[in-house]
Design an enzyme around this catalytic site. Structure first.
Site, PDB file in Angstrom:
ATOM      1  N   ARG A  50       0.630  -1.012   0.080  1.00  0.00           N
ATOM      2  CA  ARG A  50      -0.456  -0.556   0.342  1.00  0.00           C
ATOM      3  C   ARG A  50       1.164   0.815  -0.059  1.00  0.00           C
ATOM      4  O   ARG A  50       0.871   1.670   1.208  1.00  0.00           O
ATOM      5  CB  ARG A  50      -1.119   0.348   1.701  1.00  0.00           C
ATOM      6  CG  ARG A  50      -1.726   1.729   1.460  1.00  0.00           C
ATOM      7  CD  ARG A  50      -2.658   0.962   2.234  1.00  0.00           C
ATOM      8  NE  ARG A  50      -2.576   0.137   4.163  1.00  0.00           N
ATOM      9  CZ  ARG A  50      -3.373   0.742   4.797  1.00  0.00           C
ATOM     10  NH1 ARG A  50      -4.146   0.622   4.890  1.00  0.00           N
ATOM     11  NH2 ARG A  50      -2.514   0.244   6.397  1.00  0.00           N
ATOM     12  N   ASP A  52       1.870   5.313  -0.313  1.00  0.00           N
ATOM     13  CA  ASP A  52       0.879   6.703   0.594  1.00  0.00           C
ATOM     14  C   ASP A  52       0.394   7.565  -0.871  1.00  0.00           C
ATOM     15  O   ASP A  52       0.753   7.510  -1.395  1.00  0.00           O
ATOM     16  CB  ASP A  52       1.665   6.996   1.523  1.00  0.00           C
ATOM     17  CG  ASP A  52       0.877   5.824   2.666  1.00  0.00           C
ATOM     18  OD1 ASP A  52       0.790   5.026   3.185  1.00  0.00           O
ATOM     19  OD2 ASP A  52       2.494   6.550   3.825  1.00  0.00           O
ATOM     20  N   ARG A 203       9.267   7.225   4.799  1.00  0.00           N
ATOM     21  CA  ARG A 203       9.553   8.434   5.025  1.00  0.00           C
ATOM     22  C   ARG A 203       9.549   8.588   6.293  1.00  0.00           C
ATOM     23  O   ARG A 203      10.315  10.107   6.135  1.00  0.00           O
ATOM     24  CB  ARG A 203       8.079   9.134   4.786  1.00  0.00           C
ATOM     25  CG  ARG A 203       8.300   8.301   3.669  1.00  0.00           C
ATOM     26  CD  ARG A 203       6.888   8.859   3.170  1.00  0.00           C
ATOM     27  NE  ARG A 203       6.174  10.003   3.357  1.00  0.00           N
ATOM     28  CZ  ARG A 203       4.269  10.620   3.654  1.00  0.00           C
ATOM     29  NH1 ARG A 203       3.796   9.750   3.222  1.00  0.00           N
ATOM     30  NH2 ARG A 203       4.430  11.907   3.538  1.00  0.00           N
TER      31      ARG A 203
END
Length: 260
Positions: A50, A52, A203
């Site tokens: 998944r 973002d 991140r």
């Protein structure tokens, strides 16, 4: 019911990530609609992960199980035609590379053994890197950041880099590559590979390593952050624009019929 893998890439700029969600346009939603149109039946894909909002994918896999055609399976010619048909109706920022049959037990998400990401940073204003790399004013110390990145590879519990309130059974990941490299044009790219990643993990790692690179903390301080298992002790998550999913690996080729 036969299972098929679809390999694709996408520019995530205009999407709220991969996974279908209400009131937002996602890559999965657009792909499922295109597949449903081509195959003339409702199709729901399962992705390898998944991504973002705003994150890009140079390599992404999903699987789907359509109703079997007459004869029991799509032959190579039909799959090639399906590939072309999908690309003709998909938007320009999503591209299908390949469609192939796999064994029934192959799962786009759970069968993956390795995932790799890159994070791109540049230091000179460049209109062609907007949405595809993060612009920083000052160049950090790559040597210090690589020292800290190497320390991360000694650990497996990365709760400190996970987005809060995520429903996962474990925060353990095995990182087998984590390093910064400088490119010919003076940009820098962070390369990281692991068996799995937590939400927002890359991140958050980049944001933490940049603190080291700016000499706001020593490389060894990363140990305390990881061992604390506390997200608030790690660095701020960097913008999504510079992040790319670049590779997803699966078991040996004999289990992927499309690779034989």
């Amino acid at each position: 019911m036969r299972r098929y893998f679809i390999e694709l890439s996408y520019d995530g700029t205009n999407y709220h990530g991969w996974q279908t969600q209400p009131n937002a346009v996602t890559v999965q939603e657009v792909l499922d609609k295109a597949l449903s149109t081509v195959l003339r039946e409702p199709i729901e894909t399962v992705g390898c992960g998944r991504t973002d909002t705003g994150v890009h994918a140079k390599e992404f896999f999903a699987h789907f199980t359509p109703q079997p055609p007459e004869g029991g399976a799509f032959d190579g010619h039909v799959l090639t035609t399906m590939d072309r048909s999908l690309n003709s109706i998909l938007p320009r920022d999503i591209a299908v590379k390949n469609i192939f049959e796999v064994d029934d037990e192959m799962h786009a998400r759970f069968s993956a053994t390795l995932r790799s990401y890159q994070y791109h940073i540049h230091f000179n204003k460049d209109p062609f890197k907007n949405n595809y790399s993060w612009l920083l004013r000052d160049e950090p110390d790559l040597e210090l950041m690589n020292q800290a990145a190497k320390i991360m590879m000694e650990y497996t519990d990365f709760s400190c880099f996970s987005k809060s309130n995520t429903q996962v059974k474990t925060n353990n990941c095995k990182i087998n590559r984590a390093e910064w490299l400088k490119t010919d044009d003076g940009s820098i790219i962070f390369h990281i590979s692991a068996d799995r990643f937590l939400r927002n993990m890359v991140r958050a790692i980049v944001g933490t390593l940049l603190m080291v690179g700016r000499q706001e903390m020593a490389p060894e301080a990363v140990r305390n952050i990881i061992e604390s298992k506390n997200r608030s002790n790690a660095g701020t998550s960097v913008p999504a624009c510079g992040l790319y999913l670049t590779e997803v690996k699966y078991p040996p080729p004999n289990l992927l019929k499309g690779e034989q």
